[in-house]
Every structure is written in C-alpha cells, then in structure tokens.
Motif scaffolding. Structure first.
Motif, PDB file in Angstrom:
ATOM      1  N   SER A 101       0.850  -1.193   0.000  1.00  0.00           N
ATOM      2  CA  SER A 101       0.000   0.000   0.000  1.00  0.00           C
ATOM      3  C   SER A 101       0.887   1.245   0.000  1.00  0.00           C
ATOM      4  O   SER A 101       2.100   1.169   0.223  1.00  0.00           O
ATOM      5  N   GLY A 102       0.227   2.373  -0.217  1.00  0.00           N
ATOM      6  CA  GLY A 102       0.936   3.646  -0.193  1.00  0.00           C
ATOM      7  C   GLY A 102       1.472   3.973   1.186  1.00  0.00           C
ATOM      8  O   GLY A 102       2.608   4.425   1.347  1.00  0.00           O
ATOM      9  N   ALA A 103       0.640   3.734   2.191  1.00  0.00           N
ATOM     10  CA  ALA A 103       1.068   4.036   3.554  1.00  0.00           C
ATOM     11  C   ALA A 103       2.308   3.226   3.922  1.00  0.00           C
ATOM     12  O   ALA A 103       3.247   3.737   4.534  1.00  0.00           O
ATOM     13  N   ASN A 106       5.394   4.623   2.306  1.00  0.00           N
ATOM     14  CA  ASN A 106       5.861   5.819   3.020  1.00  0.00           C
ATOM     15  C   ASN A 106       6.448   5.470   4.381  1.00  0.00           C
ATOM     16  O   ASN A 106       7.415   6.092   4.832  1.00  0.00           O
ATOM     17  N   HIS A 133      -0.174  11.366   3.426  1.00  0.00           N
ATOM     18  CA  HIS A 133       0.833  10.315   3.261  1.00  0.00           C
ATOM     19  C   HIS A 133       0.369   8.955   3.775  1.00  0.00           C
ATOM     20  O   HIS A 133       1.133   8.000   3.734  1.00  0.00           O
ATOM     21  N   GLY A 134      -0.867   8.856   4.275  1.00  0.00           N
ATOM     22  CA  GLY A 134      -1.383   7.554   4.690  1.00  0.00           C
ATOM     23  C   GLY A 134      -2.099   7.601   6.021  1.00  0.00           C
ATOM     24  O   GLY A 134      -2.170   8.643   6.672  1.00  0.00           O
ATOM     25  N   GLU A 184       4.429  15.469  -1.891  1.00  0.00           N
ATOM     26  CA  GLU A 184       3.633  15.051  -3.050  1.00  0.00           C
ATOM     27  C   GLU A 184       3.778  16.194  -4.058  1.00  0.00           C
ATOM     28  O   GLU A 184       3.548  17.349  -3.705  1.00  0.00           O
ATOM     29  N   GLU A 189      -5.231  14.029  -2.129  1.00  0.00           N
ATOM     30  CA  GLU A 189      -6.323  14.085  -1.153  1.00  0.00           C
ATOM     31  C   GLU A 189      -6.502  15.502  -0.603  1.00  0.00           C
ATOM     32  O   GLU A 189      -7.607  15.896  -0.246  1.00  0.00           O
ATOM     33  N   ASP A 217       6.609  11.475  -2.604  1.00  0.00           N
ATOM     34  CA  ASP A 217       5.484  10.543  -2.463  1.00  0.00           C
ATOM     35  C   ASP A 217       4.692  10.549  -3.769  1.00  0.00           C
ATOM     36  O   ASP A 217       3.927  11.465  -4.044  1.00  0.00           O
ATOM     37  N   VAL A 219       2.581   8.116  -4.633  1.00  0.00           N
ATOM     38  CA  VAL A 219       1.559   7.083  -4.483  1.00  0.00           C
ATOM     39  C   VAL A 219       0.409   7.347  -5.459  1.00  0.00           C
ATOM     40  O   VAL A 219      -0.083   6.435  -6.118  1.00  0.00           O
ATOM     41  N   GLN A 220       0.021   8.617  -5.566  1.00  0.00           N
ATOM     42  CA  GLN A 220      -1.084   8.968  -6.461  1.00  0.00           C
ATOM     43  C   GLN A 220      -0.595   9.528  -7.803  1.00  0.00           C
ATOM     44  O   GLN A 220      -1.183   9.252  -8.854  1.00  0.00           O
ATOM     45  N   LYS A 246      -0.818   2.953  -5.611  1.00  0.00           N
ATOM     46  CA  LYS A 246      -2.071   2.973  -6.390  1.00  0.00           C
ATOM     47  C   LYS A 246      -2.019   2.422  -7.825  1.00  0.00           C
ATOM     48  O   LYS A 246      -2.333   1.255  -8.051  1.00  0.00           O
TER      49      LYS A 246
HETATM   50  C1  PLP Z   1      -3.492   7.233  -1.288  1.00  0.00           C
HETATM   51  C2  PLP Z   1      -2.242   7.881  -0.839  1.00  0.00           C
HETATM   52  C3  PLP Z   1      -1.475   7.355   0.213  1.00  0.00           C
HETATM   53  C4  PLP Z   1      -1.931   6.164   1.017  1.00  0.00           C
HETATM   54  O1  PLP Z   1      -2.030   5.029   0.242  1.00  0.00           O
HETATM   55  P1  PLP Z   1      -2.773   3.710   0.824  1.00  0.00           P
HETATM   56  O2  PLP Z   1      -2.565   2.698  -0.236  1.00  0.00           O
HETATM   57  O3  PLP Z   1      -4.206   4.090   1.012  1.00  0.00           O
HETATM   58  O4  PLP Z   1      -2.121   3.374   2.092  1.00  0.00           O
HETATM   59  C5  PLP Z   1      -0.276   7.956   0.518  1.00  0.00           C
HETATM   60  N1  PLP Z   1       0.160   9.039  -0.160  1.00  0.00           N
HETATM   61  C6  PLP Z   1      -0.557   9.583  -1.166  1.00  0.00           C
HETATM   62  C7  PLP Z   1      -0.019  10.763  -1.892  1.00  0.00           C
HETATM   63  C8  PLP Z   1      -1.788   9.037  -1.531  1.00  0.00           C
HETATM   64  O5  PLP Z   1      -2.498   9.594  -2.504  1.00  0.00           O
END
Ligand code: PLP
Length: 386
Positions: A101-103, A106, A133-134, A184, A189, A217, A219-220, A246
C-alpha cells in the motif's frame, strides 16, 4: 439481506459510501447490481490506471495465480525481481522495497530517512500542510492535516510541516535537524494542488546542501498519472527516495519504496519486511502495467488532459482548475452535491476537500471520454437531464 444493508451492519463504519454497488468493470465502464452502466472518471482512486480488467494485466496475474500465488520473502520469486528491475531501469533508482500500500511505502521511506539521518543527529522529517501520506500512525504524523490526526495521538515525534509553495516558510522550517523533506508533487487528497517548480527545486537544493534526503510521495501521481512515468521527472529534481502504489497495481494492492544511490544500502537485512510484499501475482500484474506505460500512452495522457481542461475552462459552472495530467481538480459550487448528481446520471467522479477530482484511466477511450465530459459539464452548469 441486500449488500448495502449487510455492509452497513458488518463493515466498520469508516467510510461514507455512495449508494451504489458495483459488480463489474470493463475498461472505463462500471456496472451496478441492476446492470446500469457508468463512465468511470475515478479509476478506483487512481488505481485502475489502465482500466478495469486490462487484458495484459489480467493475463499476467491469472497466469501467475495458477502457478504460484505466494511464496513469502524467505525465498526468491521471479515477478518481484523483474518488477524491481523494470522500476530501476525506468527511473535510474537503485533498489526497491516492495509492500502492499501507499502508507506502507511511506512508512518504509520514513524508517529509511530516520536511519540515514541518525549519525548526523537529523531526526526530523519536513512535510507540507495539507499533505496526505497515509493512515498508519507514522504516516498520519507525516500528513499535514490536523483533522485526520484528531483522537489518534500520541504520535511519533519528529515531523514538521511547511506551507506548500511558500519558499520562505520552507526555508524557515528546514534546519540542521531535517533528515528529509517529503513531498507530493501534486497534493491529491489535500485538494489536487500542484507544487511549483521553483518550490520543489528549492527543497531539493536545501536537502542537497545539508545532506538531507528528498523523498517524493508518488503514491497517487506516479505510474503515468501526471503525464510522465513519475511526476518528479517533469520537475528537474533527482529524489533520494520515491514511493508509489495505487496505479502500479491496476487493481491489486502493491506499494514500492525506491531508493537512489545515496540510500540504496540504508535498510539492511532484518530491519524491514512484509509478509505479502512482493507477492508474485501482484508483481506479475505490475510488470504488465509498467510495460504499457510507454511514450505513446504518456503523450495521450498529456493530450487528453489539455482537452479536458480546455472544455471545462469554458464551463460557466467551473470556478477554477488545478492539478496535472489526468489528475484534475475542479473548483465549483458544491463538489459533494456535484459528484452525487454525476453518479445519478451515470458518471463516477471523486472529490478532494472542496473540489471535484477527476482521475480517469490513462487509456480512457474516446467514446467514454466524450460521454463522461458531457454529463460532467451538464451537471456543473446546472442543466437538466438531456
Ligand atoms: C493514497 C495515498 C497514500 C496512502 O495510500 P494507501 O494505499 O491508502 O495506504 C499515501 N500518499 C498519497 C499521496 C496518496 O495519494
């Protein structure tokens, strides 16, 4: 009992769900229990970047599922090694930690930054206000949104927050104690806010000058979402750590923490781990995702982004646009109400704070794009059903 009733009765009440049960997805289309069709401008929050059930991804995942779905990190498996190889070759990063996962990605970056800074007495990680960040305790501490932390303290120490795009504030908050700056490049979010190139360059300079790490980060923003493979590639900076998740999984859970030369050896055997991390089926799918994010797809992301923006900018109901690539924020009268109305008319859109957020599949088809935009514009302009 119907699905919504069972969910309300048995699923922990942490989500405010929209009143729809999705049962099938094909590309950029979703279908509910009654077989009603929806255009998907959300991709399951930037996850299904190549569309639901992408053929090459599905073949890779099901093929691996039939051979060996899981072996654990006590042994070598091919898909994880191939995925890490692809990620390093495409980014120039040197090593990858795989998680779910993203969390978690991180969390890994935070541990690595803390260990890296340990000898020099650098104990603080500087993030931004309004960041996300999660949801774990450490990544919530990194998240610059007080409202999300309420009730869950005490938090681990060593986090500070600067105002996004405020260079003076960044310089004021940065110190000898800063182990890493974590950003980011487009806050997702927090409201789809892109960081300016000057701000990001200054962050990189401050880190380089003091021996702190630049952690991005993604993740998105990663995996093609903003029009380059990773968003940092369009900012002219070289991060020391990049996290992503993601869109890399296209529907299955994955996270990756990538280390550049300076950080590749920081975490050593026994210092971090994950039972499911690097899962063969998930990694086989992620390999198929990366293989499809080529120059042509990325050019398509930039082209579609420009088109969507131009069309929306001409809407009387649109007060402002933000974001980058196919990560688009729309300022409008009432985002939650707008999203609900879109859903009623067969279009899935997301919100982020007070904005509508669009995260369509990177390869969304022409027909779906035109049809979805038509619905969105009608709703934004307060037009009645056509
Ligand atoms: C969604 C997100 C996270 C968390 O990701 P999860 O998979 O929900 O743990 C962390 N950082 C950013 C920038 C995100 O958009």
């Amino acid at each position: 009992m119907d699905v919504i009733s069972a969910d309300k009765l048995y699923i922990a009440g942490t989500y405010r769900r929209a009143p729809v049960v999705f049962v099938e997805g094909k590309g950029s289309l979703l279908y509910d229990e009654k077989s009603a069709e929806y255009i998907d401008f959300g991709s399951g929050i930037a996850v299904a970047g190549l569309g639901h059930g992408n053929a090459a991804w599905l073949k890779a995942v099901t093929g691996q599922l039939g051979r060996l779905p899981h072996a654990s990190n006590l042994y070598y498996t091919e898909p994880a090694a191939r995925l890490a190889e692809k990620l390093c070759q495409r980014t120039g990063m040197k090593k990858v930690f795989l998680c779910n996962s993203g969390a978690e990605a991180n969390e890994c970056a935070i541990k690595a930054a803390r260990k890296f800074g340990e000898g020099a007495g650098k104990t603080e990680i500087l993030t931004l206000e309004n960041s996300f960040h999660g949801r774990t305790v450490a990544t919530l501490a990194a998240t610059g949104q007080e409202a999300l932390r309420k009730h869950f303290g005490p938090f681990p120490e060593g986090f500070a927050y600067a105002r996004p795009n405020d260079i003076a504030d960044l310089e004021a908050k940065f110190s000898d104690k800063t182990a890493a700056v974590m950003l980011e490049l487009v806050q997702g979010e927090g409201g789809v806010t892109a960081l300016g190139a000057e701000f990001v360059k200054r962050a990189a300079e401050l880190c380089a000058a003091s021996g702190a790490l630049l952690v991005i980060d993604e993740v998105q923003t990663g995996n093609g979402r903003t029009g380059t493979l990773y968003a940092y590639m369009d900012y002219g900076v070289s991060p020391d750590i990049v996290t992503t998740a993601k869109g890399l999984g296209n529907g299955l859970p994955i996270g990756a923490c990538m280390f550049a030369e300076k950080t590749e050896g920081v975490l050593e055997a026994g210092e971090h781990g994950s039972t499911f991390g690097g899962n063969p089926a998930v990694c086989a799918g992620a390999c198929a995702v990366l293989d499809q994010i080529d120059g042509e797809l990325l050019a398509g992301v930039r082209e579609k982004s420009a088109r969507i923006r131009a069309e929306l900018a001409a809407c009387p109901g649109v007060k402002g646009l933000s974001g980058k690539g196919l990560m688009i924020g729309i300022e409008c009268e009432d985002a939650k109400e707008t999203a609900a109305k879109c859903l009623e008319r067969g279009l899935v859109v997301l919100t982020a704070h007070e904005k509508i957020r669009l995260l369509p599949a990177l390869n969304i088809g022409e027909k779906e794009l035109v049809k979805g935009l038509k619905i969105l514009k009608e709703v934004l302009n307060g037009e009645t059903l056509t």
